[in-house]
Motif scaffolding. Structure first.
Motif, PDB file in Angstrom:
ATOM      1  N   THR A  80       0.828  -1.209   0.000  1.00  0.00           N
ATOM      2  CA  THR A  80       0.000   0.000   0.000  1.00  0.00           C
ATOM      3  C   THR A  80       0.859   1.254   0.000  1.00  0.00           C
ATOM      4  O   THR A  80       1.820   1.378   0.773  1.00  0.00           O
ATOM      5  N   ASP A  81       0.506   2.189  -0.855  1.00  0.00           N
ATOM      6  CA  ASP A  81       1.125   3.511  -0.872  1.00  0.00           C
ATOM      7  C   ASP A  81       0.232   4.422  -0.038  1.00  0.00           C
ATOM      8  O   ASP A  81      -0.895   4.739  -0.440  1.00  0.00           O
ATOM      9  N   LEU A  82       0.701   4.837   1.139  1.00  0.00           N
ATOM     10  CA  LEU A  82      -0.133   5.593   2.068  1.00  0.00           C
ATOM     11  C   LEU A  82      -0.612   6.905   1.453  1.00  0.00           C
ATOM     12  O   LEU A  82      -1.773   7.300   1.640  1.00  0.00           O
ATOM     13  N   ARG A  83       0.251   7.589   0.709  1.00  0.00           N
ATOM     14  CA  ARG A  83      -0.154   8.863   0.115  1.00  0.00           C
ATOM     15  C   ARG A  83      -1.300   8.674  -0.878  1.00  0.00           C
ATOM     16  O   ARG A  83      -2.253   9.454  -0.896  1.00  0.00           O
ATOM     17  N   ARG A  84      -1.187   7.642  -1.664  1.00  0.00           N
ATOM     18  CA  ARG A  84      -2.257   7.379  -2.637  1.00  0.00           C
ATOM     19  C   ARG A  84      -3.542   6.984  -1.919  1.00  0.00           C
ATOM     20  O   ARG A  84      -4.644   7.363  -2.333  1.00  0.00           O
ATOM     21  N   LEU A 100      -9.127  12.696  14.058  1.00  0.00           N
ATOM     22  CA  LEU A 100      -9.285  11.273  14.342  1.00  0.00           C
ATOM     23  C   LEU A 100      -8.162  10.442  13.740  1.00  0.00           C
ATOM     24  O   LEU A 100      -8.023   9.261  14.043  1.00  0.00           O
ATOM     25  N   ILE A 101      -7.391  11.067  12.873  1.00  0.00           N
ATOM     26  CA  ILE A 101      -6.277  10.376  12.234  1.00  0.00           C
ATOM     27  C   ILE A 101      -5.158  11.381  12.014  1.00  0.00           C
ATOM     28  O   ILE A 101      -5.405  12.573  11.821  1.00  0.00           O
ATOM     29  N   SER A 102      -3.933  10.915  12.093  1.00  0.00           N
ATOM     30  CA  SER A 102      -2.771  11.790  11.944  1.00  0.00           C
ATOM     31  C   SER A 102      -2.230  11.729  10.529  1.00  0.00           C
ATOM     32  O   SER A 102      -2.232  10.666   9.898  1.00  0.00           O
ATOM     33  N   ASP A 103      -1.753  12.872  10.037  1.00  0.00           N
ATOM     34  CA  ASP A 103      -1.082  12.889   8.746  1.00  0.00           C
ATOM     35  C   ASP A 103       0.435  12.950   8.915  1.00  0.00           C
ATOM     36  O   ASP A 103       1.162  13.239   7.966  1.00  0.00           O
ATOM     37  N   ALA A 104       0.914  12.641  10.138  1.00  0.00           N
ATOM     38  CA  ALA A 104       2.348  12.730  10.413  1.00  0.00           C
ATOM     39  C   ALA A 104       3.166  11.819   9.502  1.00  0.00           C
ATOM     40  O   ALA A 104       4.248  12.177   9.050  1.00  0.00           O
ATOM     41  N   ALA A 105       2.641  10.619   9.232  1.00  0.00           N
ATOM     42  CA  ALA A 105       3.384   9.666   8.398  1.00  0.00           C
ATOM     43  C   ALA A 105       3.468  10.122   6.947  1.00  0.00           C
ATOM     44  O   ALA A 105       4.258   9.585   6.172  1.00  0.00           O
ATOM     45  N   LEU A 106       2.678  11.137   6.574  1.00  0.00           N
ATOM     46  CA  LEU A 106       2.716  11.656   5.216  1.00  0.00           C
ATOM     47  C   LEU A 106       3.777  12.722   5.038  1.00  0.00           C
ATOM     48  O   LEU A 106       4.102  13.096   3.907  1.00  0.00           O
ATOM     49  N   GLU A 149       3.426   3.905   8.581  1.00  0.00           N
ATOM     50  CA  GLU A 149       2.595   4.024   7.382  1.00  0.00           C
ATOM     51  C   GLU A 149       1.519   2.947   7.337  1.00  0.00           C
ATOM     52  O   GLU A 149       0.344   3.233   7.043  1.00  0.00           O
ATOM     53  N   LEU A 150       1.898   1.705   7.626  1.00  0.00           N
ATOM     54  CA  LEU A 150       0.921   0.615   7.586  1.00  0.00           C
ATOM     55  C   LEU A 150      -0.118   0.764   8.693  1.00  0.00           C
ATOM     56  O   LEU A 150      -1.302   0.453   8.507  1.00  0.00           O
ATOM     57  N   SER A 151       0.319   1.242   9.864  1.00  0.00           N
ATOM     58  CA  SER A 151      -0.616   1.476  10.962  1.00  0.00           C
ATOM     59  C   SER A 151      -1.626   2.557  10.586  1.00  0.00           C
ATOM     60  O   SER A 151      -2.829   2.426  10.825  1.00  0.00           O
ATOM     61  N   ALA A 316       2.024   5.904  20.952  1.00  0.00           N
ATOM     62  CA  ALA A 316       1.298   6.843  20.087  1.00  0.00           C
ATOM     63  C   ALA A 316       2.209   7.391  18.996  1.00  0.00           C
ATOM     64  O   ALA A 316       1.812   7.486  17.826  1.00  0.00           O
ATOM     65  N   VAL A 317       3.428   7.753  19.352  1.00  0.00           N
ATOM     66  CA  VAL A 317       4.381   8.285  18.376  1.00  0.00           C
ATOM     67  C   VAL A 317       4.754   7.206  17.362  1.00  0.00           C
ATOM     68  O   VAL A 317       4.816   7.453  16.155  1.00  0.00           O
ATOM     69  N   TRP A 318       4.999   6.011  17.839  1.00  0.00           N
ATOM     70  CA  TRP A 318       5.372   4.896  16.966  1.00  0.00           C
ATOM     71  C   TRP A 318       4.264   4.566  15.974  1.00  0.00           C
ATOM     72  O   TRP A 318       4.506   4.397  14.781  1.00  0.00           O
ATOM     73  N   ARG A 319       3.036   4.484  16.442  1.00  0.00           N
ATOM     74  CA  ARG A 319       1.926   4.095  15.573  1.00  0.00           C
ATOM     75  C   ARG A 319       1.578   5.181  14.549  1.00  0.00           C
ATOM     76  O   ARG A 319       1.168   4.887  13.439  1.00  0.00           O
ATOM     77  N   SER A 320       1.702   6.444  14.941  1.00  0.00           N
ATOM     78  CA  SER A 320       1.277   7.539  14.069  1.00  0.00           C
ATOM     79  C   SER A 320       2.416   8.152  13.273  1.00  0.00           C
ATOM     80  O   SER A 320       2.170   8.831  12.273  1.00  0.00           O
ATOM     81  N   GLY A 321       3.667   7.946  13.722  1.00  0.00           N
ATOM     82  CA  GLY A 321       4.792   8.644  13.101  1.00  0.00           C
ATOM     83  C   GLY A 321       4.884  10.082  13.549  1.00  0.00           C
ATOM     84  O   GLY A 321       5.557  10.904  12.916  1.00  0.00           O
ATOM     85  N   GLY A 322       4.226  10.413  14.670  1.00  0.00           N
ATOM     86  CA  GLY A 322       4.167  11.790  15.151  1.00  0.00           C
ATOM     87  C   GLY A 322       5.473  12.287  15.749  1.00  0.00           C
ATOM     88  O   GLY A 322       6.449  11.547  15.884  1.00  0.00           O
ATOM     89  N   ASN A 323       5.465  13.558  16.133  1.00  0.00           N
ATOM     90  CA  ASN A 323       6.637  14.202  16.710  1.00  0.00           C
ATOM     91  C   ASN A 323       6.996  13.562  18.045  1.00  0.00           C
ATOM     92  O   ASN A 323       6.142  13.414  18.910  1.00  0.00           O
TER      93      ASN A 323
END
Length: 478
Positions: A80-84, A100-106, A149-151, A316-323
């Motif tokens: 899966t391409d997360l951006r697409r 409800l969802i983070s765009d950090a991984a983008l 990204e997969l999360s 939370a940081v690991w799953r979302s890719g957040g700061n």
């Protein structure tokens, strides 16, 4: 019963939500009946309705509620391409607007699947050349990014396909997947998190009563934390390490690493493989705080102790890719709903396993993971999604048991020719009242017997037949 007992579980602590809306910390010990009346006033719903999502309860806001044939997260294609996926998902923008969802991984460059596949193939070739059994690998930046990204892709898929419902609105017929939207007052309070220092990592040694859930629907994680602390307390410190240690630790500058275990699915050439990784997640120590200075999310029952909140932040940081220093509320939102047995696997290692609660061998299976009356392996249990979703249409509000909620299993108690499962609500309060046993429960410790007066601190002894009726499943990691 056929099938798999796992499901996505989540229910926030209503006391934590009530404190956020009140704008102050509340002395719950001074409130009559555990503060049920005050909670009902602040959350606009009686407590007996708050503990079942069918009433549109705000404690389930942001949690994917699965009442259809799908009981747990959809498997996401590892290519899966997360951006697409974001670009092609119609409700992605709406989910972002509701936090409800983070765009950090983008925001990063994105994982190169060709590079990831090449690295994986090289690792496998090296292991084969040495004729060695590949154990858990330490994840690098590219594996950590891919895990986020997969999360995020899995969460986006789950939430976007659900029927959106305003908080306080009855769900109606439970024949589909629902998403209760956060009340406007809650979204406004969490839109701009403030961070501060609340104390030290450890004050006392980790125990089952230390982790207390806050204003997130991450009972699945907090219950797993309590179970691991109860059976393997040394793992909390062994999987945590401080950086920048020079003499005395300055809490304002010291940072933390947490070792989290998971299996990452990676595409290699024309097939996919799964490899166990240890993700070394770094975070800054500062934690989200309310306007009154209190904790918003997880906290410890021990004043001035931070370890449950720090672990929650790391996940939370690991799953979302957040700061890593200052994650947003949308990054924390990725913890709204999860798999309790998988959480044990993340914190402890091993392979997650699941068992139906109404099976004939439930008592013997729980007992097989006990030493005396005390669990020797971390066990968690989870309830049905709603009273209407349960086979016998049980009354969760009348029993003081929470639907779509995770609990720690601490052990067993046989008394008066009856068998009881000893459970802990990660809220740290709201013990069951139906077919329970009150008294002093004794467990063997290395230094002697420990006595716990039940019910109290969220811990209660529930008769095994009631457990089999009100709970959907239980499990852990081995």
């Amino acid at each position: 019963m056929s099938g798999d007992s796992r499901r996505i579980i989540g229910a926030a602590n209503p006391r934590a939500l009530a404190e956020l809306r009140a704008g102050r910390q509340i002395d719950w010990s001074a409130e009559e009946d555990g503060g049920a009346k005050l909670i009902a006033q602040l959350l606009d719903m009686p407590l007996s309705h708050i503990v079942d999502p069918k009433h549109g309860s705000p404690i389930y806001a942001g949690v994917p509620l699965h009442f259809s044939a799908s009981r747990f997260q959809s498997a996401v294609d590892p290519t899966t391409d997360l951006r697409r996926l974001f670009e092609t998902t119609p409700r992605a923008t709406e989910l972002l607007q509701h936090d409800l969802i983070s765009d950090a991984a983008l925001k990063g460059e994105g994982t190169s699947l060709h590079q990831l596949s090449a690295q994986t193939a090289d690792t496998m070739s090296e292991a084969l050349r040495k004729v060695s059994t590949a154990g858990a690998q330490v994840a690098g930046d590219i594996q950590t990014q891919r895990a986020s990204e997969l999360s995020t892709a899995s969460r986006l898929t789950d939430l976007a396909s659900a029927t959106f419902v305003e908080a306080g609105t009855k769900l109606g017929r439970l024949d589909r997947d629902y998403l209760i939207l956060p009340p406007s007052w809650l979204q406004q309070l969490l839109s701009d998190l403030d961070f501060g220092m609340h104390g030290e990592f450890f004050v006392d040694g980790p125990t089952a009563t230390s982790p207390v859930q806050g204003a997130l629907g991450d009972c699945w994680l907090i219950a797993a934390m309590a179970s691991v602390a109860w059976t393997h307390s040394q793992l909390i410190s062994e999987r945590t390490r401080r950086e920048n240690l020079v003499g005395a630790v300055d809490p304002g500058n010291a940072d933390l690493y947490f070792e989290l275990t998971d299996v990452l699915t990676i595409p290699v050439l024309f097939f996919t493989i799964t490899i166990p990784f240890v993700f070394q997640q770094w975070i800054g120590e500062r934690l989200p705080q309310s306007t009154g200075g209190g904790a918003i999310y997880a906290r410890s029952s021990v004043p001035g102790e931070n370890w449950p909140a720090e672990i929650e932040k790391a996940v939370a940081v690991w799953r979302s890719g957040g700061n890593a220093d200052y994650p947003r509320s949308s990054d924390y939102a990725h913890l709204n709903g999860g798999d309790p047995a998988w959480a044990v696997h993340v914190l402890k290692g091993g392979q997650p396993w699941y068992h139906w609660a109404d099976a004939d061998d439930t008592w013997s299976t729980i007992r097989s993971h006990c030493s005396g009356q005390r669990t020797s392996d971390p066990l968690v249990a989870w309830t049905w999604g709603s009273s209407d979703d349960s086979p016998n249409k049980v009354d969760y509000g009348g029993a003081n048991i929470v639907a779509n909620h995770a609990y720690s299993i601490l052990g067993t108690w046989e008394t008066n020719n009856r068998q009881y499962v000893v459970l802990r609500n990660p809220w740290g309060w709201y013990e069951a009242t139906l077919n329970t046993h009150a008294g002093t429960w004794s467990t063997p410790e290395s230094w002697g017997n420990a006595n716990q007066v039940l019910p109290g601190s969220g811990i209660f002894a529930l008769e095994i037949h009631t457990f089999r009726e009100y709970y959907m499943g239980f499990g852990g990691a081995s």
